[in-house]
Design a protein around this motif. Structure first.
Motif, PDB file in Angstrom:
ATOM      1  N   ALA A   1      23.319  64.162  39.641  1.00 10.64           N
ATOM      2  CA  ALA A   1      23.462  62.843  39.620  1.00 10.64           C
ATOM      3  C   ALA A   1      22.628  61.907  39.878  1.00 10.64           C
ATOM      4  CB  ALA A   1      24.864  62.400  40.717  1.00 10.64           C
ATOM      5  N   HIS A   2      22.554  60.913  39.046  1.00 11.56           N
ATOM      6  CA  HIS A   2      21.518  59.741  39.539  1.00 11.56           C
ATOM      7  C   HIS A   2      21.629  58.998  40.815  1.00 11.56           C
ATOM      8  CE1 HIS A   2      18.871  56.277  38.611  1.00 11.56           C
ATOM      9  NE2 HIS A   2      19.819  55.692  38.980  1.00 11.56           N
ATOM     10  N   THR A   3      20.642  59.223  41.602  1.00 10.21           N
ATOM     11  CA  THR A   3      20.284  58.677  42.909  1.00 10.21           C
ATOM     12  C   THR A   3      20.333  57.140  42.840  1.00 10.21           C
ATOM     13  OG1 THR A   3      19.106  60.681  43.596  1.00 10.21           O
ATOM     14  CG2 THR A   3      18.955  58.567  44.981  1.00 10.21           C
ATOM     15  N   LEU A   4      21.436  56.497  43.248  1.00  7.53           N
ATOM     16  CA  LEU A   4      21.582  55.001  43.452  1.00  7.53           C
ATOM     17  C   LEU A   4      20.494  54.570  44.292  1.00  7.53           C
ATOM     18  CD1 LEU A   4      25.350  54.594  43.264  1.00  7.53           C
ATOM     19  CD2 LEU A   4      23.672  54.482  41.264  1.00  7.53           C
ATOM     20  N   SER A   5      19.900  53.300  44.096  1.00  7.38           N
ATOM     21  CA  SER A   5      18.938  52.660  44.727  1.00  7.38           C
ATOM     22  C   SER A   5      18.982  51.146  44.709  1.00  7.38           C
ATOM     23  CB  SER A   5      17.627  53.173  44.640  1.00  7.38           C
ATOM     24  OG  SER A   5      16.610  52.591  45.078  1.00  7.38           O
ATOM     25  N   THR A   6      18.666  50.337  45.621  1.00  9.31           N
ATOM     26  CA  THR A   6      18.700  48.984  45.772  1.00  9.31           C
ATOM     27  C   THR A   6      17.188  48.502  45.235  1.00  9.31           C
ATOM     28  OG1 THR A   6      17.994  48.698  48.071  1.00  9.31           O
ATOM     29  CG2 THR A   6      20.416  48.745  47.484  1.00  9.31           C
ATOM     30  N   VAL A   7      16.485  49.333  44.987  1.00  3.62           N
ATOM     31  CA  VAL A   7      14.829  48.840  44.475  1.00  3.62           C
ATOM     32  C   VAL A   7      15.177  48.067  43.194  1.00  3.62           C
ATOM     33  CG1 VAL A   7      12.655  49.600  43.840  1.00  3.62           C
ATOM     34  CG2 VAL A   7      13.689  50.895  45.776  1.00  3.62           C
TER      35      VAL A   7
ATOM     36  N   CYS B   1      24.074  38.701  36.120  1.00  4.59           N
ATOM     37  CA  CYS B   1      23.927  39.743  35.431  1.00  4.59           C
ATOM     38  C   CYS B   1      23.227  40.835  36.227  1.00  4.59           C
ATOM     39  CB  CYS B   1      23.433  39.962  34.171  1.00  4.59           C
ATOM     40  SG  CYS B   1      24.679  38.772  32.991  1.00  4.59           S
ATOM     41  N   TYR B   2      23.659  42.209  36.203  1.00  6.01           N
ATOM     42  CA  TYR B   2      22.876  43.391  36.517  1.00  6.01           C
ATOM     43  C   TYR B   2      22.557  44.355  35.697  1.00  6.01           C
ATOM     44  CZ  TYR B   2      21.759  47.502  39.390  1.00  6.01           C
ATOM     45  OH  TYR B   2      21.210  48.572  39.801  1.00  6.01           O
ATOM     46  N   LEU B   3      21.365  44.811  35.640  1.00  8.69           N
ATOM     47  CA  LEU B   3      21.000  45.888  34.677  1.00  8.69           C
ATOM     48  C   LEU B   3      20.247  47.055  35.389  1.00  8.69           C
ATOM     49  CD1 LEU B   3      20.815  43.032  33.023  1.00  8.69           C
ATOM     50  CD2 LEU B   3      19.460  44.467  31.484  1.00  8.69           C
ATOM     51  N   GLY B   4      20.763  48.182  35.446  1.00  7.85           N
ATOM     52  CA  GLY B   4      20.525  49.240  36.463  1.00  7.85           C
ATOM     53  C   GLY B   4      19.267  49.713  35.956  1.00  7.85           C
ATOM     54  N   ASP B   5      18.915  50.914  36.600  1.00  8.02           N
ATOM     55  CA  ASP B   5      17.576  51.828  36.433  1.00  8.02           C
ATOM     56  C   ASP B   5      17.635  52.244  34.752  1.00  8.02           C
ATOM     57  OD1 ASP B   5      17.067  51.362  39.040  1.00  8.02           O
ATOM     58  OD2 ASP B   5      17.509  53.452  39.539  1.00  8.02           O
ATOM     59  N   HIS B   6      16.471  52.062  34.224  1.00 10.21           N
ATOM     60  CA  HIS B   6      16.363  52.474  32.972  1.00 10.21           C
ATOM     61  C   HIS B   6      17.194  52.217  31.826  1.00 10.21           C
ATOM     62  CE1 HIS B   6      13.553  55.163  35.351  1.00 10.21           C
ATOM     63  NE2 HIS B   6      14.540  55.674  35.825  1.00 10.21           N
ATOM     64  N   VAL B   7      17.805  51.018  32.019  1.00 16.67           N
ATOM     65  CA  VAL B   7      18.650  50.192  31.120  1.00 16.67           C
ATOM     66  C   VAL B   7      17.291  49.453  29.952  1.00 16.67           C
ATOM     67  CG1 VAL B   7      19.765  48.053  30.610  1.00 16.67           C
ATOM     68  CG2 VAL B   7      20.520  49.804  32.327  1.00 16.67           C
ATOM     69  N   SER B   8      17.819  49.765  28.631  1.00 15.36           N
ATOM     70  CA  SER B   8      17.047  48.967  27.602  1.00 15.36           C
ATOM     71  C   SER B   8      18.017  48.100  26.963  1.00 15.36           C
ATOM     72  CB  SER B   8      16.320  50.024  26.526  1.00 15.36           C
ATOM     73  OG  SER B   8      17.302  50.872  26.060  1.00 15.36           O
TER      74      SER B   8
ATOM     75  N   ASN C   1      27.184  62.193  34.292  1.00 11.44           N
ATOM     76  CA  ASN C   1      25.660  61.983  33.980  1.00 11.44           C
ATOM     77  C   ASN C   1      25.107  61.967  32.773  1.00 11.44           C
ATOM     78  OD1 ASN C   1      25.663  62.880  36.693  1.00 11.44           O
ATOM     79  ND2 ASN C   1      25.742  65.092  36.424  1.00 11.44           N
ATOM     80  N   GLY C   2      25.989  61.382  31.856  1.00  6.74           N
ATOM     81  CA  GLY C   2      25.526  60.960  30.566  1.00  6.74           C
ATOM     82  C   GLY C   2      25.052  59.373  30.749  1.00  6.74           C
ATOM     83  N   ASN C   3      25.257  58.751  29.640  1.00  8.14           N
ATOM     84  CA  ASN C   3      24.917  57.493  29.447  1.00  8.14           C
ATOM     85  C   ASN C   3      25.791  56.657  28.417  1.00  8.14           C
ATOM     86  OD1 ASN C   3      23.868  58.120  26.904  1.00  8.14           O
ATOM     87  ND2 ASN C   3      22.008  56.634  27.398  1.00  8.14           N
TER      88      ASN C   3
END
Length: 318
Positions: A91-97, A131-138, A190-192
């Motif tokens: 699973a992707h590790t969630l972060s507030t970074v 808006c919120y765009l999470g990690d590695h969004v394009s 764990n997909g996208n």
């Protein structure tokens, strides 16, 4: 994230015979590579076992003999439950970074927008407040995100798209395995989600990320407000869906399908190219393309009309 097979087996309380290979993910029997774990829990997919390229498979002892010699069997009488436990490892590790995105020229980004790490924006992207765009969004060039759109990690949005307020893309699909005691164990998704070019998505829609692989909305599709697209769906090019359409997991819609308001599908079925599903239609099996369907369960509309007429005659003649 990569684990040795011995690490995974220890976590799952299973034994195995074979090389202690490295595993970097989970996928289906048909799609898994030699560095991935797969699972088998449905006899209708037994034909896929001799052809799988998976490095290891969670499987019962009866069917393990069907695996190729290159695939390691992890013997269990609960392969789906063990899959759920294994999915958490990847699973992707969630972060507030938060990091500033890499972006092209002429982007207009409201100061309240929040980004995860590794976000990439094309040229002339407009992102409005909240808006919120999470990690590695394009997000591709010329795309507009209206206020309060959320794109979970790994989501890919194409060029010239419009996504309206309140829509959430990449949230977890609804997937659980069940213990013998009736407890529900989360299968980590764990997909996208991949949204291709020229797609418009209305307000307050939800598009679930895939369990593994991708949920896909293909080029030119237009979604109305309040629509639910479940995990691993594949929406064909130039499809039209009116408000409150609901698609269950792994539904595949062909090209130029039209779905009327409040129509829906069961999971793991296909609707052929240029089909139309009338409003409130309930699709319970795969449907041939080029026809119009209505009712629940959905049948060809001329049949449905005859059924309704016959029912009215019965009522009148009581």
């Amino acid at each position: 994230m990569t684990y040795t097979l011995s690490q995974i087996s220890k976590t799952l309380n299973l034994d195995f015979n074979g090389n202690d290979i490295e595993i970097d993910g989970i996928h289906t029997l048909a799609e898994a590579s030699s560095s991935q774990l797969s699972f088998f829990n449905d006899a209708k997919y037994a034909f896929q076992l001799p052809k799988t390229k998976a490095g290891a498979v969670l499987i019962d002892s009866e069917h393990a003999k069907l695996l190729p010699v290159s695939t390691i069997a992890l013997i269990t009488d609960e392969p789906y439950l063990k899959l759920a436990y294994a999915s958490k490892l990847f699973a992707h590790t969630l972060s507030t970074v938060s990091e500033a995105p890499k972006m092209g020229s002429d982007c207009d980004i409201d100061e309240s927008v929040r980004f995860g790490s590794g976000v990439v924006l094309g040229e002339n992207v407009t992102i409005l407040a909240g808006c919120y765009l999470g990690d590695h969004v394009s997000v591709g060039s010329n795309t507009i995100l209206h206020p309060n759109v959320t794109l979970y990690h790994g989501t890919k949005i194409g060029r010239n798209c419009i996504i309206h307020s309140g829509t959430v893309i990449g949230c977890d699909g609804y997937g659980f395995a069940h213990t013998k005691q009736g407890e529900h164990v989360k299968i980590y998704q764990n997909g996208n989600v991949v949204v291709e070019d020229d797609v418009e998505i209305g307000a307050n829609c939800t598009v679930d990320r895939a369990v593994f692989g991708s949920t896909v909305i293909r080029r030119g599709t237009k979604l109305d407000n309040l629509i639910q697209i479940a995990h691993n769906c594949d929406i064909g090019e130039h499809t039209l869906c009116a408000a409150q359409v609901g698609l269950a997991g792994s539904t595949k819609l062909g090209r130029n399908v039209v779905m009327g308001g409040q129509s829906a599908t069961a999971g793991h079925l296909e609707v052929g190219d240029f089909s139309t599903i009338a409003g409130k239609g309930g699709v319970t099996k795969s449907l041939e393309g080029g026809k119009t369907y209505a009712g629940f369960p959905a049948v060809e509309i001329k049949v449905w009309r005859k059924m309704q007429a016959a029912l009215m005659r019965l009522v009148k003649n009581r």
